[in-house]
Design a protein around this motif. Structure first.
Motif, short mmCIF file in Angstrom:
data_model
loop_
_atom_site.label_atom_id
_atom_site.label_comp_id
_atom_site.label_asym_id
_atom_site.label_seq_id
_atom_site.Cartn_x
_atom_site.Cartn_y
_atom_site.Cartn_z
N ASP A 1 15.22 -0.22 -7.71
CA ASP A 1 14.27 -1.33 -7.68
C ASP A 1 13.85 -1.73 -9.10
OD1 ASP A 1 13.72 -1.55 -4.69
OD2 ASP A 1 13.26 0.57 -5.05
N ILE A 2 13.67 -0.72 -9.96
CA ILE A 2 13.26 -0.95 -11.34
C ILE A 2 14.15 -0.12 -12.26
CG2 ILE A 2 11.36 -0.94 -13.00
CD1 ILE A 2 10.63 -2.58 -10.62
N VAL A 3 14.73 -0.77 -13.27
CA VAL A 3 15.46 -0.07 -14.33
C VAL A 3 14.71 -0.32 -15.63
CG1 VAL A 3 17.62 0.11 -15.62
CG2 VAL A 3 17.68 -0.29 -13.14
N THR A 4 14.39 0.75 -16.36
CA THR A 4 13.62 0.62 -17.59
C THR A 4 14.45 0.99 -18.82
OG1 THR A 4 12.71 2.86 -17.32
CG2 THR A 4 11.41 1.03 -16.44
N LEU A 5 14.21 0.25 -19.90
CA LEU A 5 14.90 0.44 -21.19
C LEU A 5 13.86 0.38 -22.30
CD1 LEU A 5 17.91 -2.05 -20.96
CD2 LEU A 5 18.02 0.42 -20.80
N PHE A 6 13.09 1.42 -22.46
CA PHE A 6 12.03 1.39 -23.47
C PHE A 6 12.53 1.91 -24.80
CE2 PHE A 6 9.25 1.62 -19.58
CZ PHE A 6 8.78 0.32 -19.70
N ALA B 1 0.81 -1.21 0.00
CA ALA B 1 0.00 0.00 0.00
C ALA B 1 0.85 1.27 0.00
CB ALA B 1 -0.93 -0.01 1.21
N GLN B 2 2.16 1.12 -0.25
CA GLN B 2 3.05 2.27 -0.23
C GLN B 2 3.74 2.46 -1.59
OE1 GLN B 2 5.90 1.92 2.94
NE2 GLN B 2 4.38 1.32 4.45
N ALA B 3 4.05 3.69 -1.88
CA ALA B 3 4.89 4.00 -3.05
C ALA B 3 6.32 4.06 -2.54
CB ALA B 3 4.46 5.32 -3.67
N HIS B 4 7.06 2.99 -2.74
CA HIS B 4 8.39 2.89 -2.13
C HIS B 4 9.49 2.49 -3.12
CE1 HIS B 4 6.94 -1.23 -2.33
NE2 HIS B 4 8.19 -1.63 -2.20
N LEU B 5 9.15 2.36 -4.40
CA LEU B 5 10.12 1.85 -5.36
C LEU B 5 10.85 2.99 -6.08
CD1 LEU B 5 8.03 -1.04 -6.97
CD2 LEU B 5 9.62 -1.14 -5.04
N HIS B 6 12.15 2.79 -6.28
CA HIS B 6 13.00 3.79 -6.92
C HIS B 6 13.34 3.31 -8.34
CE1 HIS B 6 13.32 5.90 -3.14
NE2 HIS B 6 13.56 4.74 -2.57
N TYR B 7 13.05 4.17 -9.31
CA TYR B 7 13.18 3.84 -10.72
C TYR B 7 14.37 4.55 -11.37
CZ TYR B 7 8.46 1.71 -11.07
OH TYR B 7 7.36 0.91 -10.94
N LEU B 8 14.95 3.88 -12.37
CA LEU B 8 15.94 4.49 -13.26
C LEU B 8 15.46 4.26 -14.68
CD1 LEU B 8 18.78 5.75 -13.85
CD2 LEU B 8 19.64 3.39 -13.96
N ASP B 9 15.29 5.32 -15.46
CA ASP B 9 14.88 5.21 -16.86
C ASP B 9 16.08 5.56 -17.73
OD1 ASP B 9 13.19 4.85 -19.05
OD2 ASP B 9 12.65 6.97 -19.11
N VAL B 10 16.59 4.58 -18.46
CA VAL B 10 17.79 4.76 -19.29
C VAL B 10 17.36 5.06 -20.72
CG1 VAL B 10 19.91 3.68 -20.13
CG2 VAL B 10 19.06 3.15 -17.82
#
Length: 329
Positions: free
Chosen positions: A188-193, A93-102
């Motif tokens: 927590d999450i790395v994105t490569l779109f 129920a929390q927004a706790h994730l740290h993202y990296l968008d490459v």
């Protein structure tokens, strides 16, 4: 701010910026070889003035955004970035994730995710549960466009001020080099779109690039991406049709290079090798134990005029697809 007024303001900002901007450059302060192609950088920087036009050359990326969020949420539902079940229940129920968008470009995905970060006015937690996002791109032109556009939304601008949302004009290799010299950070999450098919083969490789990305993923976290299969159907759709002259084509000619497209089985092999390389020791190579606890997920996506992008299971080899790998603990 009313949509029409906001669109007018955005247009003025872009026009003013483009009149005064200096030529784009590939920003790299480190010594590591860059995976960025100068030709690719020039091509996408040239699209800066239309990056935020929802009916312009980047239209298909705007339309893909909702499905990107949906795919990330499905990954988190299958494997939250922790193995502590009590912690999982508390954090759901929390927004706790740290993202990296490459390779964030002008910020189409990054800004959309930043809008989901809870604020003092809106504490709603979305399925992607973002607490912060850092977005990287080697084009100074696109990063400045992204920052200017983000400031047109008061909520997103507030996240920029607090540091929950940040744009950085740097390459992935610069970030990796900085972590080796003291700036230790994982996400927590790395994105490569829509990035993997634009790697410069003369200075890097998809394997080396993915290995670097995985180094920035926390144990239990996800590396999530989208790319295009190297198949005859994808050649017809993404180059012959998509890059055809207006009004048939939807992207500028030269956006894609078929030989750089990658098939799902190739990505799977590369991320598995990347996970093992990340565990290599000084005197020995990691084996299959480095893959324990990891998960692979892949789903094909197709664009339907009037309906937008939809997940079509089993279509991974036809063209566009989402893929993800969860790093074991």
């Amino acid at each position: 701010m009313p949509p029409l007024r906001r669109a007018t303001l955005t247009t003025r900002i872009l026009t003013s910026f483009l009149r005064n901007t200096t030529p784009h450059r590939l920003h790299s302060t480190g010594t590591a070889p860059s995976s960025v192609s100068a030709d690719e950088l020039s091509h996408f920087s040239a699209l800066a003035s239309s990056w935020w036009d929802p009916m312009g050359p980047s239209r298909v990326l705007h339309l893909m955004n909702p499905l990107r969020h949906e795919f990330i949420a499905s990954c988190l539902a299958e494997g939250p970035p922790t193995y502590d079940h009590q912690q999982q229940q508390a954090e759901q129920a929390q927004a706790h994730l740290h993202y990296l968008d490459v390779g964030c470009g002008g910020g189409i995905f990054a800004e959309s995710l930043a809008r989901t970060i809870p604020s003092t006015e809106n504490k709603t937690v979305t399925p992607t549960r973002a607490a912060s996002i850092t977005a990287l791109d080697p084009s100074s032109t696109l990063i400045q466009i992204a920052r200017e556009h983000a400031r047109t939304d008061p909520t997103v601008e507030a996240h920029l001020r607090t540091g929950r949302f940040s744009y950085q004009n740097r390459t992935l290799e610069d970030l990796i080099e900085s972590t080796a010299t003291g700036e230790k950070k994982q996400f927590d999450i790395v994105t490569l779109f829509e990035v993997l098919e634009h790697i410069d083969p003369s200075t890097s490789s998809p394997l080396a690039f993915l290995t670097n990305c995985l180094r920035l993923v926390k144990p239990g976290g996800w590396l999530v991406g989208s790319t295009i299969a190297r198949s005859f159907p994808s050649f017809l759709v993404n180059q012959v049709i998509a890059e055809a002259p207006w009004p048939i084509g939807v992207v500028p000619r030269g956006t894609h290079e078929w030989s750089k497209f990658v098939n799902p089985d190739e990505v799977k092999v590369w991320v598995q090798e990347g996970l093992m390389r990340g565990r290599d020791g000084a005197s020995e190579k990691a084996g299959s134990e480095a893959l324990q606890g990891s998960q692979w997920k892949c789903e094909g996506v197709m664009y339907f005029p009037g309906l937008g992008w939809k997940i079509v299971k089993g279509s991974e080899d036809w063209g566009n697809y989402f893929w993800a790998v969860r790093k074991g603990v």
